[in-house]
Design a protein around this motif. Structure first.
Motif, short mmCIF file in Angstrom:
data_model
loop_
_atom_site.label_atom_id
_atom_site.label_comp_id
_atom_site.label_asym_id
_atom_site.label_seq_id
_atom_site.Cartn_x
_atom_site.Cartn_y
_atom_site.Cartn_z
N GLY A 111 2.77 -3.69 -1.97
CA GLY A 111 3.86 -4.47 -1.14
C GLY A 111 4.02 -3.82 0.18
O GLY A 111 3.18 -2.82 0.51
N PRO A 112 4.37 -4.37 1.20
CA PRO A 112 4.38 -3.47 2.46
C PRO A 112 4.85 -2.27 2.40
O PRO A 112 5.95 -2.00 2.14
CB PRO A 112 5.42 -4.53 3.47
CG PRO A 112 5.47 -6.08 2.68
CD PRO A 112 5.23 -5.47 1.08
N GLY A 113 3.91 -1.34 3.10
CA GLY A 113 4.32 0.03 2.75
C GLY A 113 4.14 0.68 1.54
O GLY A 113 4.74 1.89 1.49
N LEU A 114 3.86 0.14 0.39
CA LEU A 114 3.75 0.44 -0.66
C LEU A 114 2.51 0.47 -1.54
O LEU A 114 1.94 -0.71 -1.91
CB LEU A 114 4.84 -0.57 -1.68
CG LEU A 114 6.23 -0.42 -1.19
CD1 LEU A 114 6.90 -1.60 -2.11
CD2 LEU A 114 6.90 0.77 -1.51
N PRO A 115 1.84 1.53 -1.45
CA PRO A 115 2.26 2.87 -1.03
C PRO A 115 2.10 2.96 0.60
O PRO A 115 1.34 2.31 0.81
CB PRO A 115 1.35 3.80 -2.10
CG PRO A 115 0.09 3.12 -2.07
CD PRO A 115 0.34 1.65 -2.16
N MET A 116 2.47 4.17 0.85
CA MET A 116 2.47 4.42 2.48
C MET A 116 0.99 4.90 2.70
O MET A 116 0.54 4.93 3.73
CB MET A 116 3.45 5.39 2.80
CG MET A 116 4.92 4.91 2.81
SD MET A 116 6.08 6.07 3.21
CE MET A 116 5.74 6.34 4.91
N ARG A 117 0.56 5.78 1.74
CA ARG A 117 -0.85 5.99 1.86
C ARG A 117 -1.60 6.05 0.44
O ARG A 117 -0.82 5.70 -0.74
CB ARG A 117 -0.96 7.58 2.06
CG ARG A 117 -0.35 8.27 1.40
CD ARG A 117 -0.26 9.83 1.71
NE ARG A 117 -1.56 10.60 1.58
CZ ARG A 117 -1.67 11.77 1.51
NH1 ARG A 117 -0.70 12.50 1.92
NH2 ARG A 117 -2.77 12.31 1.31
N ALA A 118 -2.89 5.79 0.29
CA ALA A 118 -3.58 5.41 -0.99
C ALA A 118 -3.22 6.37 -2.01
O ALA A 118 -2.85 7.64 -1.58
CB ALA A 118 -4.94 5.74 -0.75
N LEU A 119 -3.07 6.11 -3.23
CA LEU A 119 -2.59 6.73 -4.35
C LEU A 119 -3.79 6.64 -5.22
O LEU A 119 -4.08 5.53 -5.58
CB LEU A 119 -1.32 6.11 -4.99
CG LEU A 119 -0.83 6.91 -6.43
CD1 LEU A 119 -0.24 7.94 -5.91
CD2 LEU A 119 0.58 5.77 -6.66
N VAL A 120 -4.12 7.92 -5.81
CA VAL A 120 -5.15 8.05 -6.82
C VAL A 120 -4.40 8.54 -8.04
O VAL A 120 -3.82 9.49 -8.14
CB VAL A 120 -6.32 8.91 -6.36
CG1 VAL A 120 -7.35 9.16 -7.61
CG2 VAL A 120 -6.87 8.45 -5.07
N ASN A 139 3.33 8.98 -2.79
CA ASN A 139 2.88 8.57 -1.73
C ASN A 139 3.59 7.17 -1.30
O ASN A 139 2.96 6.15 -0.64
CB ASN A 139 1.43 8.22 -1.95
CG ASN A 139 0.51 9.40 -2.06
OD1 ASN A 139 0.93 10.81 -1.79
ND2 ASN A 139 -0.82 9.16 -2.26
N GLY A 140 5.07 7.33 -1.58
CA GLY A 140 5.73 6.14 -0.78
C GLY A 140 5.93 5.08 -1.89
O GLY A 140 6.71 4.08 -1.49
N CYS A 141 5.40 5.18 -3.26
CA CYS A 141 5.49 3.95 -4.26
C CYS A 141 6.18 4.87 -5.18
O CYS A 141 6.33 5.89 -5.51
CB CYS A 141 4.33 3.19 -4.33
SG CYS A 141 3.19 3.88 -5.40
N LEU A 142 6.76 3.69 -6.37
CA LEU A 142 7.29 4.28 -7.58
C LEU A 142 6.27 4.27 -8.64
O LEU A 142 5.70 3.57 -9.00
CB LEU A 142 8.69 3.36 -7.63
CG LEU A 142 9.52 3.47 -6.86
CD1 LEU A 142 10.73 2.19 -6.98
CD2 LEU A 142 10.33 4.90 -6.56
N ALA A 143 6.25 5.42 -9.36
CA ALA A 143 5.30 5.77 -10.49
C ALA A 143 6.07 6.65 -11.70
O ALA A 143 7.24 7.27 -11.12
CB ALA A 143 4.08 6.19 -10.15
N GLU A 144 5.62 6.73 -12.69
CA GLU A 144 6.21 7.43 -13.69
C GLU A 144 5.75 9.00 -13.44
O GLU A 144 4.70 9.41 -13.06
CB GLU A 144 5.86 7.07 -15.02
CG GLU A 144 4.31 7.31 -15.43
CD GLU A 144 4.05 7.01 -16.95
OE1 GLU A 144 4.79 6.93 -17.61
OE2 GLU A 144 2.74 6.96 -17.12
N SER A 145 6.71 9.97 -14.14
CA SER A 145 6.28 11.20 -14.51
C SER A 145 5.85 11.31 -15.89
O SER A 145 5.70 10.26 -16.45
CB SER A 145 7.87 12.14 -14.55
OG SER A 145 8.40 11.69 -15.50
#
Length: 401
Positions: free
Chosen positions: A250-259, A320-326
């Motif tokens: 989505g827009p700004g999700l993530p704000m930078r690439a997430l690996v 990195n600006g998006c939502l993910a799990e622990s």
């Protein structure tokens, strides 16, 4: 490139374990020859049944036969030890030699040997020879293998006391400190920025006690972290790291690439993250999103440093600006923990090693398997009138592939 049979490789061996200064694999207080081990690794992106697989030695014949219920998790390992005192953690197996008895032939001088991993269902096998110098392998009597996979691998090494053979970032065997049992735990790549009460911080810099901002429960202290370096040259395409590009959720999700690792779950269906895709918020394995615009498996990398992070409960965090799990300590994760890892996790949470199942708890959101997620994800619709409500989704409590 490592020789494979059924997606499995021989990943580490300890063949000359001394009593003084050696590795106490089973934690009985004594390091000796029966602590020697052979570790195999699943290089695929799905669990592999070990039913029918056997380990053989040119010098000693049959070393171990896996059972019908034995499996190895995606990216995980199965470690066979000569003798194991006490309760074995998941992913470990005992060959049944007497405590202290020699299990594997040393590599020094003429004490060479060849180790075979064979799938008796197909007759396919791989072989690793070692010694100084190694000798061309000879099939042991009664060996069920018929078809060698690959050219065969060899190690020109005297196997100094207490030194293991393990694969490096290029997939080649080198002498190293023993590390029996490796993790197939979902995790973040080093450099991922995690939102804390003091702003974003690199995940590898977080320590127990640091306060991380969670979606559901506000600031929560980190309980446990771990870093692992994973060679990628031997990893199948479906088990490689997943790159989630900027704005792909989505827009700004993530704000930078997430690996993230392939089984690491991302929140989908709410909070602006692919809101159109699911009827409600779910946690979806990253590999299930591959093929969506901007999300792909990473090719070309030879190794990667992973960081695991766990709290008192399963949490959704800003990465990195998006939502993910622990980390969620489900059965597949616990199975992927080696003996040393189980000890450190137990100590961090104040539990005995045989009580780690108490960590499982409830997931922060409903979990989708890869198959269920791929079947449920749907592209955005051109208008509200043309939208079709998705069919009911079967969720899973734990991290099945």
């Amino acid at each position: 490139m490592s020789d494979k049979v059924g997606g499995l490789i021989i990943s580490e061996l300890l063949v000359d374990n001394p009593s003084a200064g050696g590795t106490d694999v089973d934690g009985d207080g004594t390091a000796n020859k029966s602590d020697e081990f052979i570790e195999i690794q699943n290089t695929t992106g799905a669990p592999v049944s070990l039913n029918g697989f056997e380990l053989w030695s040119e010098k000693s014949g049959l070393l171990y036969s896996f059972g019908a219920s034995d499996t190895v998790a995606a990216g995980g390992t199965a470690t066979v030890v000569g003798e194991y005192t006490g309760s074995m953690p998941a992913g470990f197996y005992e060959a049944g030699v007497s405590d202290g008895a020699n299990w594997l032939a040393d590599g020094e001088g003429s004490k060479f040997d060849s180790i075979f991993l064979v799938d008796t269902n197909t007759g396919e096998y791989v072989v690793l020879s070692y010694g100084q110098p190694p000798q061309a392998p000879t099939l042991p009597g009664g060996f069920p293998g018929t078809t060698r996979m690959g050219a065969g691998e060899s190690l020109d090494s005297g196997a100094p006391n207490g030194v293991a053979f393990a694969r490096n970032a290029n997939g080649n065997f080198t002498e190293t400190a023993p590390s029996p049992g490796t993790s197939g735990v979902p995790c973040y790549a080093e450099g991922t920025m995690i939102q804390t009460t003091f702003g974003p911080r690199a995940v590898e810099s977080l320590c127990p006690g640091d306060m991380v901002t969670t979606l559901d429960n506000g600031p929560q202290p980190v309980i446990w972290t771990r870093r692992d370096v994973q060679p990628l040259d031997t990893v199948d395409a479906q088990a490689r790291p997943v790159l989630i590009s900027r704005d792909s959720l989505g827009p700004g999700l993530p704000m930078r690439a997430l690996v993230v690792s392939p089984q690491h779950r991302i929140l989908i269906g709410g909070r602006g993250q692919m809101d159109h895709a699911l009827d409600g918020e779910y946690l979806v394995p990253a590999k299930a999103l591959v093929g969506c615009p901007g999300i792909r498996f990473m090719n070309g990398k030879r190794k990667i440093t992973w960081v695991h992070i766990a709290f008192a409960r399963h949490e959704v965090i800003n990465s990195n600006g998006c939502l993910a799990e622990s980390l969620l300590f489900g059965p597949m994760v616990l199975q992927g923990l080696g003996r040393v890892q189980r000890k450190t996790v137990a100590a961090a949470f104040g539990l005995r090693c045989d009580r780690l199942e108490l960590l499982a708890g409830l997931p922060a959101r409903p979990l989708l398997t890869v198959r269920a997620a791929r079947g449920a994800l749907r592209p955005p619709q051109p208008s509200a009138r043309s939208q079709v409500r998705p069919r009911p989704i079967k969720t899973e409590r734990w991290d099945k592939p």
